[in-house]
Design a protein around this motif. Structure first.
Motif, mmCIF file in Angstrom:
data_model
loop_
_atom_site.group_PDB
_atom_site.id
_atom_site.type_symbol
_atom_site.label_atom_id
_atom_site.label_comp_id
_atom_site.label_asym_id
_atom_site.label_seq_id
_atom_site.Cartn_x
_atom_site.Cartn_y
_atom_site.Cartn_z
ATOM 1 N N ALA A 133 20.181 30.703 7.114
ATOM 2 C CA ALA A 133 19.243 30.497 8.233
ATOM 3 C C ALA A 133 19.816 29.568 9.180
ATOM 4 O O ALA A 133 19.556 29.404 10.324
ATOM 5 N N ALA A 134 20.083 28.156 8.598
ATOM 6 C CA ALA A 134 20.497 27.158 9.625
ATOM 7 C C ALA A 134 21.559 27.206 10.228
ATOM 8 O O ALA A 134 21.786 27.223 11.625
ATOM 9 N N LEU A 135 22.769 28.174 10.039
ATOM 10 C CA LEU A 135 23.970 28.598 10.765
ATOM 11 C C LEU A 135 23.614 29.561 11.649
ATOM 12 O O LEU A 135 24.017 29.369 12.791
ATOM 13 N N MET A 136 22.617 30.711 11.279
ATOM 14 C CA MET A 136 22.283 31.426 12.169
ATOM 15 C C MET A 136 21.466 30.862 13.304
ATOM 16 O O MET A 136 21.531 31.326 14.510
ATOM 17 N N ILE A 137 20.849 29.980 13.236
ATOM 18 C CA ILE A 137 20.408 28.724 14.410
ATOM 19 C C ILE A 137 21.523 28.144 15.111
ATOM 20 O O ILE A 137 21.417 28.125 16.361
ATOM 21 N N MET A 138 22.285 27.353 14.350
ATOM 22 C CA MET A 138 23.323 26.307 14.904
ATOM 23 C C MET A 138 24.389 26.783 15.422
ATOM 24 O O MET A 138 25.196 26.395 16.190
ATOM 25 N N VAL A 139 24.947 27.969 14.985
ATOM 26 C CA VAL A 139 26.174 28.596 15.524
ATOM 27 C C VAL A 139 25.990 28.824 16.889
ATOM 28 O O VAL A 139 26.876 28.552 17.775
ATOM 29 N N PRO A 140 24.983 29.542 17.476
ATOM 30 C CA PRO A 140 25.026 29.532 19.054
ATOM 31 C C PRO A 140 24.867 28.327 19.605
ATOM 32 O O PRO A 140 25.305 28.336 20.569
ATOM 33 N N ILE A 141 24.227 27.243 18.962
ATOM 34 C CA ILE A 141 24.357 26.066 19.672
ATOM 35 C C ILE A 141 25.684 25.503 19.784
ATOM 36 O O ILE A 141 25.824 24.916 20.692
ATOM 37 N N LEU A 142 26.415 25.532 18.631
ATOM 38 C CA LEU A 142 27.700 25.028 18.833
ATOM 39 C C LEU A 142 28.584 25.921 19.937
ATOM 40 O O LEU A 142 29.412 25.316 20.439
ATOM 41 N N GLU A 143 28.396 27.238 19.857
ATOM 42 C CA GLU A 143 29.060 27.819 20.843
ATOM 43 C C GLU A 143 28.817 27.287 22.436
ATOM 44 O O GLU A 143 29.527 27.013 23.283
ATOM 45 N N ALA A 144 27.417 27.122 22.373
ATOM 46 C CA ALA A 144 26.849 26.494 23.655
ATOM 47 C C ALA A 144 27.474 25.208 24.142
ATOM 48 O O ALA A 144 27.901 24.768 25.408
ATOM 49 N N LEU A 145 27.802 24.398 23.137
ATOM 50 C CA LEU A 145 28.091 23.115 23.161
ATOM 51 C C LEU A 145 29.891 23.104 23.749
ATOM 52 O O LEU A 145 30.255 22.491 24.538
ATOM 53 N N HIS A 146 30.484 24.273 23.102
ATOM 54 C CA HIS A 146 31.639 24.413 23.499
ATOM 55 C C HIS A 146 31.662 24.791 24.962
ATOM 56 O O HIS A 146 32.757 24.281 25.763
ATOM 57 N N VAL A 147 30.965 25.746 25.417
ATOM 58 C CA VAL A 147 30.850 25.898 26.836
ATOM 59 C C VAL A 147 30.910 24.694 27.525
ATOM 60 O O VAL A 147 31.354 24.612 28.932
ATOM 61 N N ALA A 148 29.759 24.101 27.482
ATOM 62 C CA ALA A 148 29.689 22.572 28.157
ATOM 63 C C ALA A 148 30.818 21.615 27.971
ATOM 64 O O ALA A 148 31.162 21.206 29.133
ATOM 65 N N HIS A 149 31.526 21.395 26.762
ATOM 66 C CA HIS A 149 32.741 20.696 26.790
ATOM 67 C C HIS A 149 33.744 21.038 27.526
ATOM 68 O O HIS A 149 34.601 20.520 28.262
ATOM 69 N N GLU A 150 33.834 22.311 27.560
ATOM 70 C CA GLU A 150 34.992 22.959 28.499
ATOM 71 C C GLU A 150 34.774 22.665 29.829
ATOM 72 O O GLU A 150 35.756 22.468 30.699
ATOM 73 N N ALA A 151 33.589 22.335 30.263
ATOM 74 C CA ALA A 151 33.154 22.115 31.858
ATOM 75 C C ALA A 151 33.301 20.728 32.034
ATOM 76 O O ALA A 151 32.901 20.011 33.199
ATOM 77 N N GLY A 152 33.635 19.804 30.916
ATOM 78 C CA GLY A 152 33.763 18.273 30.975
ATOM 79 C C GLY A 152 32.369 17.543 30.617
ATOM 80 O O GLY A 152 32.159 16.555 31.138
ATOM 81 N N LEU A 153 31.229 18.425 30.165
ATOM 82 C CA LEU A 153 29.915 17.884 29.946
ATOM 83 C C LEU A 153 29.738 17.699 28.428
ATOM 84 O O LEU A 153 29.773 18.609 27.546
ATOM 85 N N TYR A 154 29.354 16.616 28.005
ATOM 86 C CA TYR A 154 28.907 16.438 26.493
ATOM 87 C C TYR A 154 27.267 16.371 26.573
ATOM 88 O O TYR A 154 26.840 15.757 27.379
ATOM 89 N N HIS A 155 26.761 16.703 25.448
ATOM 90 C CA HIS A 155 25.340 16.515 25.378
ATOM 91 C C HIS A 155 24.765 15.100 24.979
ATOM 92 O O HIS A 155 23.980 14.686 26.158
ATOM 93 N N GLY A 156 25.472 14.574 24.156
ATOM 94 C CA GLY A 156 25.216 13.148 23.607
ATOM 95 C C GLY A 156 23.611 12.685 22.830
ATOM 96 O O GLY A 156 23.271 11.874 22.671
#
Length: 809
Positions: A133-156
């Protein structure tokens, strides 16, 4: 400090209320689109240490001098850039339709408000999750972070507080903090945004580099908390001695697949240089090593048994050993254990966590999400649960009472309002159904009575006619409207006439005969019938029977006395019913603050029952409320008139203040709301114009001779046509400089007109030997592309150089 409700931003959004307490660097609001009424979450850049907002105003003032001004502007630039980049990103777990705009001297970003709750809220009170259950919630979050990192933006700031669970099982990553971190660094305020257990070590010092690896640490810590039920130790606590994280993960080894545990350890290394460097590396490691996660399955939804805002449906109790069931679409996944906080390891929470495909979410069950205000803890939930139970049992009157109590806690709750509307419909349908049932029963009995009457079985016919009358009288009591009442009363009159006809027929034309009934017998029959109807409470039927008895014994004192008694009782009943109807009407009118009409109803009730103590108390209360309302109405009219005058005169701040006071008195006045929004819009436009003017004055200087403004700060610098190389090419090398071998650059400051011509040129730094004079000539004769400010050409001051080189370089 916060913007007031109904403040209009960017001519598009209207503020409803503040969400939570203001943070150190921003304020969040719940707003809505002024046209579509769609709800939005609006974030305002507002660093509280260097900015303030006066009460009743919308614009921000920077406090603290030049250093504070510089700090505010740098943070504003970070916030604007972060918001603009975020608005251009596309991923299901990132905010969509992000709108970025400037107003009131600051910057805002708005996103549609989706029904959701934070992951932290669930984990704090509901329990931990399985690895799957934890991974099914967090894997989409990791994918979203990858998109942000590619654009030069980190969450923090990835943590259970910034991961939101949406209705339907999707997830959303919110609260990007890159701009806050940059400002906190400059102001030495990192402690204000640090998240113990989730912030990496580089977030403890302003000099350390942060980036995607920082989000890797926070995401891994979030996954560990979800599965172990324990808050991770602070990064600063892991620098010396035994690392407490290793012991924690060792204790929770059974909760993780071996490869998942190792991947999380690599992602949680304190030293940033030795940590997993990208969220893709972490995601791949988790997906490849997890023995339970299946990327082909739909997302999990966490369902609460206590959530006040959950959808209809009941969740069963957890097992007696306090385990939390995790239902999956595949076999073999173990149940998660109840979460234990460090302070409450002996106290277990009992909930039901259900992980099911999105397809099943539409079928039923209560989703774990919240929308709108929660109200006082437990009170709303208790009232609603009791009301729902009574509603399900068909006890609509009692259910209505509990729903009304729930509305006292949460006045605009749509669910409760819908249920009350349903109860009204059910009650109307129920009354209609029971009315029809009694009418049909009366018709059936009448038809049977008619059959006995046709067969001269008068005794049985009369009994059935009496039963039919009782059914029709019941129908009168149940009738939903006056038309149905008249219908039932018409049937009663028809049966009574049929009874009289039957009795006359039995009497015969001679008043008695073989098998017939004489006048005395008919009199006795009607008297007995009247007594029977009176005992049953059918006063109208009883009066009719006594009146029939008088036809066979005129001026009979007993029958006349009974008729007089019944008339008195009917008058008393009618008076009591009218009195109660007036009281009920007055109560309804008072509940809707219609005290004037309530007063009329109460005065009519006094005519019927002047000595009723409760009525006197009710009248006194209504008179006080009516007087107060009249004062409020007068004050409302006064404020609205003053506000209208101020608006007409262009005193927008005063108009806004007055309209808000009027709105507090009468929030239902569409006219006041419309004019308040208009005043706010006009004031905002005036403020923006003043800010533009101020920026123009700060970015430019006035020519003393022409009065024209010459800009020193522009959006696009002026440039020589053909570039600086063209200036050098157009220069002739002075003979004296050539003989002496003089080389170098001559710097010239020029004022370039809006048409690209040069107004004046001044030597800044020269090399002599005729080169300075030649450089000034070249610049004065040059043609420039003029400077641009807000898309228009303007006069500006710029510095250029002319290169003199004997080698031709």
């Amino acid at each position: 400090m916060e913007l007031a409700p109904l403040t209009v931003l960017n001519k598009k959004y209207s503020i409803k209320r503040t969400l939570g307490d203001p943070g150190p660097f921003d304020i969040r609001y719940l707003g809505q689109d002024v046209d579509s009424k769609e709800p939005f979450v609006i974030r305002e850049y507002f660093p509280v240490d260097v900015a303030k907002r006066e009460s009743g105003k919308t614009s921000i003032e920077v406090t603290g001098g030049e250093e504070a001004e510089s700090l505010f502007e740098s943070g504003l630039g970070y916030f604007r850039k972060e918001s603009e980049v975020l608005a251009g990103l596309e991923h299901d777990a990132l905010p969509a339709q992000l709108d970025v705009f400037e107003a009131n001297g600051t910057c805002y970003r708005a996103r549609p408000n989706q029904a959701s709750t934070t992951l932290a809220k669930g984990l704090a009170s509901k329990g931990q999750l399985s690895e799957k259950a934890a991974l099914m919630i967090m894997v989409p979050i990791l994918e979203a972070l990858h998109v942000a990192h590619e654009a030069g933006l980190y969450h923090g700031g990835v943590s259970p507080e910034t991961v939101r669970l949406l209705e339907g099982g999707d997830v959303l990553l919110t609260d990007f903090r890159g701009a806050q971190i940059q400002l906190a660094r400059s102001a030495d305020k990192l402690d204000q945004i640090r998240q113990p257990g989730y912030s990496a070590i580089e977030q403890y010092t302003p000099r350390a580099n942060q980036g995607p690896w920082t989000d890797v640490y926070a995401a891994a810590a979030t996954i560990c908390t979800m599965v172990t039920g324990e808050v991770m130790p602070e990064a600063s606590e892991r620098l010396e001695g035994d690392d407490p994280l290793h012991a924690l993960l060792e204790d929770a080894a059974v909760s993780f697949s071996p490869g998942v545990r190792e991947a999380l350890i690599e992602a949680l290394v304190v030293d940033p240089s030795k940590r997993l460097q990208s969220v893709d590396a972490l995601r791949n490691a988790l997906e490849e090593s997890s023995e339970r996660y299946d990327s082909t399955e739909a997302a999990y939804a966490i369902i609460s048994v206590e959530d006040e805002e959950s959808a209809d449906g009941e969740a069963g109790d957890a097992d007696e050993d306090d385990e939390i069931e995790v239902l999956t679409t595949a076999s073999g996944d173990r149940p998660a254990r109840a979460q234990r906080t460090p302070e409450e390891k002996s106290s277990l929470s009992t909930v039901l966590l259900v992980g099911i495909p999105l397809l099943l979410l539409g079928i039923g069950g209560g989703l774990w999400f919240a929308s709108g205000d929660s109200g006082p803890a437990g009170t709303y939930a208790d009232y609603r649960a009791q009301a729902d139970s009574l509603y399900g049992e068909g006890e609509y009157n009692e259910a209505e009472s509990f729903y009304n109590q729930a509305l006292q806690v949460r006045p605009e709750d749509e669910y409760v309002l819908d249920q009350l509307r349903s109860i009204s419909e059910e009650q109307a349908q129920s009354a209609e159904a029971r009315y029809v049932e009694q009418v049909e029963r009366g018709e059936e009995l009448s038809e049977r009575a008619n059959n006995f009457y046709e067969n001269n079985n008068y005794e049985e016919a009369n009994t059935l006619y009496g039963q039919a009358l009782a059914a029709y009288y019941n129908a009168v009591d149940l009738s939903p409207d006056s038309a149905r009442t008249e219908e039932a009363e018409g049937r009663i009159a028809a049966i009574q006439e049929q009874q009289r006809a039957m009795l006359r027929e039995r009497a015969g034309s001679s008043g008695g005969g073989d098998g017939g009934l004489g006048p005395q017998e008919l009199y006795d029959f009607f008297i007995e019938e009247g007594e029977r109807q009176y005992e049953q409470g059918n006063l109208l039927a009883a009066r009719g029977s006594y009146q029939d008895a008088l036809e066979y014994r005129s001026s009979d004192p007993y029958a006349e006395q009974r008729i007089e008694t019944i008339n008195a009782e009917l008058e008393e009943q009618e008076s009591e019913e009218e009195f109660q109807n007036l009281i009920d009407r007055a109560e309804r009118l008072m509940q809707t603050s219609n005290y004037a009409d309530a007063q009329d109803a109460l005065e009519q009730a006094v005519q019927l029952n002047p000595d009723n103590a409760e009525l006197q108390e009710m009248m006194s209360q209504n008179e006080e409320l009516l007087a107060e309302q009249q004062q409020q109405d007068e004050r409302f009219d006064q404020l609205r008139t003053q506000a209208d005058n101020a608006l007409q005169e262009g005193n927008y701040e005063e108009a806004i203040s007055l309209y808000r006071q009027a709105y507090e008195i009468n929030p239902d006045s569409d006219e006041v709301v419309e004019r308040l929004q208009r005043a706010q819009s006009e004031y905002e436009e005036m403020q923006m114009a003043a800010q533009r003017q101020q920026r123009e004055e700060q970015r430019s200087e006035e020519d003393e001779e022409t009065g024209e403004r010459i800009y020193t700060v522009v959006d696009q610098e002026p440039a020589p046509v053909g570039g600086l190389a063209a200036l050098t090419q157009n220069a002739s090398y002075p003979e004296r400089a050539a003989r002496r071998g003089v080389e170098g650059r001559v710097y010239v400051q020029a004022v370039v007109n809006a048409d690209g011509s040069v107004r004046e040129a001044e030597l800044i730094r020269g090399i002599g030997y005729g080169c300075d004079r030649e450089a000034l000539r070249v610049v004065r004769e040059a043609e420039f592309e003029p400077a641009q400010v807000s898309g228009r050409a303007v006069a500006s001051r710029t510095t250029v150089w002319v290169q003199f080189s004997l080698s031709g370089d």
